[in-house]
Design a protein around this motif. Sequence first.
Motif, PDB file in Angstrom:
ATOM      1  N   ASN A 227     -13.295   4.736   6.660  1.00 23.54           N
ATOM      2  CA  ASN A 227     -12.345   5.849   6.731  1.00 23.54           C
ATOM      3  C   ASN A 227     -12.410   6.551   8.089  1.00 23.54           C
TER       4      ASN A 227
ATOM      5  N   LEU B  19      -8.462   9.345   3.658  1.00 20.26           N
ATOM      6  CA  LEU B  19      -9.015   9.157   2.319  1.00 20.26           C
ATOM      7  C   LEU B  19      -8.442   7.864   1.760  1.00 20.26           C
ATOM      8  N   CYS B  20      -9.315   6.917   1.415  1.00 18.17           N
ATOM      9  CA  CYS B  20      -8.867   5.594   0.980  1.00 18.17           C
ATOM     10  C   CYS B  20      -9.331   5.322  -0.446  1.00 18.17           C
ATOM     11  N   SER B  21      -8.427   4.761  -1.253  1.00 21.21           N
ATOM     12  CA  SER B  21      -8.760   4.474  -2.653  1.00 21.21           C
ATOM     13  C   SER B  21      -9.797   3.359  -2.783  1.00 21.21           C
ATOM     14  N   ASP B  22      -9.936   2.536  -1.742  1.00 11.32           N
ATOM     15  CA  ASP B  22     -10.912   1.444  -1.756  1.00 11.32           C
ATOM     16  C   ASP B  22     -12.135   1.878  -0.967  1.00 11.32           C
ATOM     17  N   SER B  23     -13.207   2.178  -1.671  1.00 13.08           N
ATOM     18  CA  SER B  23     -14.411   2.712  -1.027  1.00 13.08           C
ATOM     19  C   SER B  23     -15.100   1.694  -0.123  1.00 13.08           C
TER      20      SER B  23
ATOM     21  N   GLU C  89      -3.720   9.900   3.037  1.00 17.96           N
ATOM     22  CA  GLU C  89      -4.221   9.419   1.750  1.00 17.96           C
ATOM     23  C   GLU C  89      -3.676   8.011   1.561  1.00 17.96           C
TER      24      GLU C  89
ATOM     25  N   ASP D 283      -3.567   4.614  -0.580  1.00 17.34           N
ATOM     26  CA  ASP D 283      -3.774   3.981  -1.884  1.00 17.34           C
ATOM     27  C   ASP D 283      -3.553   2.475  -1.703  1.00 17.34           C
ATOM     28  N   LYS D 284      -4.637   1.712  -1.752  1.00 16.40           N
ATOM     29  CA  LYS D 284      -4.578   0.282  -1.436  1.00 16.40           C
ATOM     30  C   LYS D 284      -4.137  -0.549  -2.639  1.00 16.40           C
ATOM     31  N   HIS D 285      -3.149  -1.416  -2.385  1.00 16.69           N
ATOM     32  CA  HIS D 285      -2.709  -2.391  -3.382  1.00 16.69           C
ATOM     33  C   HIS D 285      -2.714  -3.815  -2.815  1.00 16.69           C
TER      34      HIS D 285
ATOM     35  N   ASP E 227       0.850  -1.186   0.000  1.00 19.90           N
ATOM     36  CA  ASP E 227       0.000   0.000   0.000  1.00 19.90           C
ATOM     37  C   ASP E 227       0.890   1.241   0.000  1.00 19.90           C
ATOM     38  N   GLU E 228       0.336   2.352  -0.478  1.00 24.36           N
ATOM     39  CA  GLU E 228       1.078   3.616  -0.493  1.00 24.36           C
ATOM     40  C   GLU E 228       0.322   4.650   0.331  1.00 24.36           C
TER      41      GLU E 228
END
Length: 305
Positions: free
Chosen positions: A66, A58-62, A92, A94-96, A40-41
């Motif tokens: 949060n 704020l998360c990229s995966d809704s 912020e 960003d989920k990977h 993750d970033e």
Amino acid sequence: MFLRAPCKVNLTLDVFNKKEHTDVYHNLDSLVVLFGQPADELRIYIEPSNNKTSITLLCSDSRLANDNRNLAYRAADVYLKHIGEPFHVKIELDKHIPAEAGLGGGSSDAAAVLRALNIYFNHRIDQTALMAMAARLGSDVSSFLAEKPVRMRGYGEIIESLDCELPSLYGVVVRPDTGVSTAHAYALLDAIPNRQPSNGTEQLLSCIRADKDSSIDIVALLAKKLSNDFESVIFAAYPTIAKAYDMVLSAGALRALLCGSGSAVFGLARNSEHAEQLVNQLAPHFPFVSNVSTATLETFTINHI
């Protein structure tokens, strides 16, 4: 600040019964290795506040929370309460790392937040206290703060450096289109009457110690000694995960291994080229496939933005 939160694979995972029915956690014994990808970033912005502390995530995966249901949010909250000064923190994320895969994504995010905040505050919390704070957040968080292969015991709060060195490891991680909740995985284990936990962690470490001065192929040894107490119950309850395990073996991995409580499966490779071959063979069959290798110091670099 910009930083990455790597995934983990439990090369061994011995799950002991709870001492009492009222206990929240099981005791564990596990050899944990961090892998640089998937990761993750996080971008974390911190500034003083004139009145009260605020945290924004704020998360990229809704699909992920949060608020304080998210470990990254809770890590910031716990750290700032300890500091006792008002600050604005914006994260912020960003989920990977896929969720419900046994790769420790949420725990890794929490550890990354603790690391970043402690650097911002000039290491106001010493490493021992920070590890204790991590353990209270979740059973895997402390192992991510270690930034190296470790033996994890207790419910995850006991982190021990290895007295033997592991080589760089390579492999593949696949996740079928199925997730496993950690609570359900433990319930499956608890439902087995008179279950006997394995002793895989001590067995593997004893073998490595005994041969550390010889020319033994550690990767070949790992292929014989990797273990996970969850495998039997998870494969029985989730046929798609059992099939993924078989497919990783059929692709040519030296050993397939359930990641944590699932649902991801790790395939051990001889080297980086072999890992890439495994990825190419398995990619058409799974929604998530990743080439993995042992995390390096660069993995934990924090860049100021």
